[in-house]
Enzyme design. Structure first.
Site, PDB file in Angstrom:
ATOM      1  N   SER A   1       0.837  -1.189   0.000  1.00  0.00           N
ATOM      2  CA  SER A   1       0.000   0.000   0.000  1.00  0.00           C
ATOM      3  C   SER A   1       0.872   1.239   0.000  1.00  0.00           C
ATOM      4  O   SER A   1       2.006   1.228   0.476  1.00  0.00           O
ATOM      5  CB  SER A   1      -0.875   0.005   1.239  1.00  0.00           C
ATOM      6  OG  SER A   1      -0.037   0.135   2.373  1.00  0.00           O
ATOM      7  N   LYS A   2       0.272   2.278  -0.564  1.00  0.00           N
ATOM      8  CA  LYS A   2       0.955   3.570  -0.681  1.00  0.00           C
ATOM      9  C   LYS A   2       1.441   4.098   0.657  1.00  0.00           C
ATOM     10  O   LYS A   2       2.449   4.775   0.730  1.00  0.00           O
ATOM     11  CB  LYS A   2      -0.066   4.596  -1.215  1.00  0.00           C
ATOM     12  CG  LYS A   2       0.012   4.838  -2.694  1.00  0.00           C
ATOM     13  CD  LYS A   2      -0.538   6.194  -3.040  1.00  0.00           C
ATOM     14  CE  LYS A   2      -2.033   6.143  -3.200  1.00  0.00           C
ATOM     15  NZ  LYS A   2      -2.608   6.878  -4.276  1.00  0.00           N
ATOM     16  N   ARG A   3       0.686   3.795   1.712  1.00  0.00           N
ATOM     17  CA  ARG A   3       1.050   4.364   3.007  1.00  0.00           C
ATOM     18  C   ARG A   3       2.385   3.817   3.502  1.00  0.00           C
ATOM     19  O   ARG A   3       3.105   4.467   4.230  1.00  0.00           O
ATOM     20  CB  ARG A   3      -0.040   4.098   4.047  1.00  0.00           C
ATOM     21  CG  ARG A   3      -1.173   5.114   3.996  1.00  0.00           C
ATOM     22  CD  ARG A   3      -2.215   4.813   5.053  1.00  0.00           C
ATOM     23  NE  ARG A   3      -2.737   3.452   4.914  1.00  0.00           N
ATOM     24  CZ  ARG A   3      -2.593   2.502   5.810  1.00  0.00           C
ATOM     25  NH1 ARG A   3      -1.936   2.741   6.916  1.00  0.00           N
ATOM     26  NH2 ARG A   3      -3.116   1.302   5.614  1.00  0.00           N
ATOM     27  N   LYS A   4       2.699   2.585   3.077  1.00  0.00           N
ATOM     28  CA  LYS A   4       3.913   1.954   3.614  1.00  0.00           C
ATOM     29  C   LYS A   4       5.055   1.849   2.615  1.00  0.00           C
ATOM     30  O   LYS A   4       6.195   1.655   2.989  1.00  0.00           O
ATOM     31  CB  LYS A   4       3.562   0.578   4.151  1.00  0.00           C
ATOM     32  CG  LYS A   4       2.537   0.703   5.263  1.00  0.00           C
ATOM     33  CD  LYS A   4       2.320  -0.558   6.026  1.00  0.00           C
ATOM     34  CE  LYS A   4       1.313  -0.286   7.136  1.00  0.00           C
ATOM     35  NZ  LYS A   4       0.511  -1.423   7.464  1.00  0.00           N
TER      36      LYS A   4
ATOM     37  N   THR B   1       4.150   3.110  -4.344  1.00  0.00           N
ATOM     38  CA  THR B   1       3.642   2.078  -5.265  1.00  0.00           C
ATOM     39  C   THR B   1       3.591   2.567  -6.709  1.00  0.00           C
ATOM     40  O   THR B   1       3.221   1.815  -7.593  1.00  0.00           O
ATOM     41  CB  THR B   1       2.219   1.631  -4.870  1.00  0.00           C
ATOM     42  OG1 THR B   1       1.407   2.805  -4.767  1.00  0.00           O
ATOM     43  CG2 THR B   1       2.212   0.875  -3.563  1.00  0.00           C
TER      44      THR B   1
END
Ligand code: GLU
Length: 488
Positions: free
Chosen positions: A254-257, A260
């Site tokens: 995911s983008k948060r981690k 991407t």
């Protein structure tokens, strides 16, 4: 020779070009190229609200960047086009009519309010969610009249709730889903556009796709697709769901981690070769037990096998990507690397071909990304070096010794017309010993004076690029700086 595979990726153009697209793209590409088949790009833009041209362009650009060349696609044409679903509406309408006629689908006139009341009730009564089938029993002629009268409707798949749907996943074996858990899925929305399920199956069939290689997250859609193939009386393709890319905590990438977007990696100076190499190692071991990890696209094509995909959740490990990228940078020849630096970094004295050639022997080994070039070389051409007391901390010498070290270095290097790494490192070392200073501290003081940094390419070679006179001037400025600081 294996049977040629016709495979595809079918991204939805609804955001940044995703690393997942490159990942499934690569696996499909490898299978197509290895079997002498075709790799197809189909744009699944049936979500009219979220699909954008920019996103589609970004997908095409990213695939080009990576060298994942497709044989058929929106900008290549081919015998089974158009390759953009928004241009295939008529085909879906014809096919949905077939399903209504053969009793596998039906129009549903339920309003949004009714559906939300139904869901609220299901939740309250703790029943399984899903359409309750109210419109299934509307007689065909009544349904036709209501459609003719322009009453809004969707078309739903009529799932026989008895029994189970069974299919083979190439990697997982038999998958069996009880039909009572399969919803009467919407196939066509009230705007006349198909949903993913209908369009995907119709297109895979019409485009003669032999293997559906896609991410694991689609596995729950597959039973619905199997029911559709059966309703049309079509043969199933081979289904093979690839393990999902994961963040280091094993959650879905995911983008948060993790970044991407493929654009991010391109802009940050990653090489397409390294990116492909990295993605290939996710879930696939090209050379069992041999420890080899660096593969060209061509080597990957040769060693690829569907049977060597492993199902353990592959972790998108950026440290590994950096390592591979550094490796790939070291493999590039001088001219190739020069071109890539010039394409990635704004034009200036540091990107002149001659200068790049003079510093590459010093920095190529140290670059993890193309952008590192800028950080590794900024001190060469800097008009002056910004120093602070903190800069000299790593030399671990008191201020007076720093000054002594630099004065001695200045004297030694002033005596020679040109710098020579072998000769001068020996002479500087002797100078340090003569002053009773630690050699490491002596060289660190000199490094900081000349470059402003505590970690740089080899020092005397770097001073050769900077020039002897300029290096001496920097040493003198550092002496002046230290002296003025100690007077404060
Ligand atoms: N449109 C789907 C996606 O965005 C395609 C999934 C599939 O390959 O069937 O990935």
């Amino acid at each position: 020779m294996p049977t040629p595979a016709r495979v595809r990726i079918a991204p939805s153009p609804t955001g940044d070009p995703h690393v997942g697209t490159a990942y499934t793209g690569l696996f499909n590409w490898m299978l197509a190229r290895q079997t002498g088949g075709q790799f197809i790009l189909r744009i699944e833009d049936t979500d009219r609200q979220r699909s954008t041209n920019e996103s589609e362009e970004a997908i095409l650009r990213s695939l080009r960047w990576l060298g994942l060349e497709y044989d058929e696609g929106p900008d290549v044409e081919g015998p089974y086009g158009p390759y953009r679903q928004s241009e295939r509406s008529e085909l879906y309408r014809t096919h949905v009519r077939t399903l209504i006629e053969n009793g596998s689908a039906y129009p549903c006139f339920c309003t949004a309010e009714r559906l939300s009341e139904m869901r609220a009730l299901q939740r309250k009564e703790k029943r399984d969610p899903g359409y309750d089938g109210q419109c299934r029993s509307i007689p065909a002629d009544e349904a036709q009249q209501r459609m003719d009268a322009n009453e809004p409707y969707v078309i739903r798949l009529k799932v026989d709730k008895q029994g189970a749907t069974v299919f083979q996943d190439h990697l997982r074996g038999e998958i069996r889903i009880e039909n009572r858990t399969i919803d009467d899925q919407v196939l066509m929305k009230s705007d006349g556009f198909p949903t993913y399920h209908l369009a995907n199956v119709v297109d895979d069939h019409l485009m003669k796709i032999t293997h559906v290689l896609r991410a694991e997250e689609w596995i729950t859609s597959t039973p619905k697709h199997v029911l559709l193939y059966q309703a049309f009386g079509w043969d199933l393709p081979v289904f093979c769901h690839l393990p999902l890319l994961r963040n280091s905590d094993k959650s879905k990438i995911s983008k948060r981690k993790n970044p991407t977007s493929l654009d991010h990696y391109r802009e940050k100076g990653y090489l397409p070769e390294a990116m492909l190499n990295f993605l290939a190692l996710m879930g696939f071991s090209p050379a069992e037990g041999e420890g080899e990890e660096v593969f060209t696209q061509d080597e990957l094509r040769q060693v690829f096998s569907l049977d060597r995909i492993s199902l353990g959740g592959p972790v998108f490990d950026l440290t590994k990507l950096d390592w591979l990228n550094g490796n790939w940078i070291r493999r590039l020849d001088r001219d190739d690397l020069t071109k890539r630096i010039q394409a990635a970094i704004p034009e200036g004295p540091a990107t002149e071909t001659g200068f790049i050639h003079s510093v590459l022997p010093l920095v190529q080994e140290r670059m993890k990304t193309i952008l590192d070039y800028a950080d590794l070389t900024d001190f060469f051409l800097a008009p002056s070096i910004h120093l602070t007391n903190e800069s000299f901390r790593r030399a671990k010498l008191p201020s007076a010794d720093l000054v002594r070290a630099l004065e001695r270095a200045h004297a030694i290097l002033s005596e020679v017309p040109d710098l020579d790494p072998d000769r001068d490192s020996g002479r500087l070392r002797e100078g340090a010993v003569d002053l009773g200073l630690k050699v490491g501290g002596f060289f660190m003081a000199l490094r900081v004076a000349v470059t402003g940094k505590s970690a740089t390419p080899p020092l005397i070679e770097s001073m050769q690029v900077i020039g002897r006179d300029q290096s001496l001037a920097r040493i003198q400025s550092a002496i002046d700086f230290l002296q003025s600081e100690s007077e404060l």
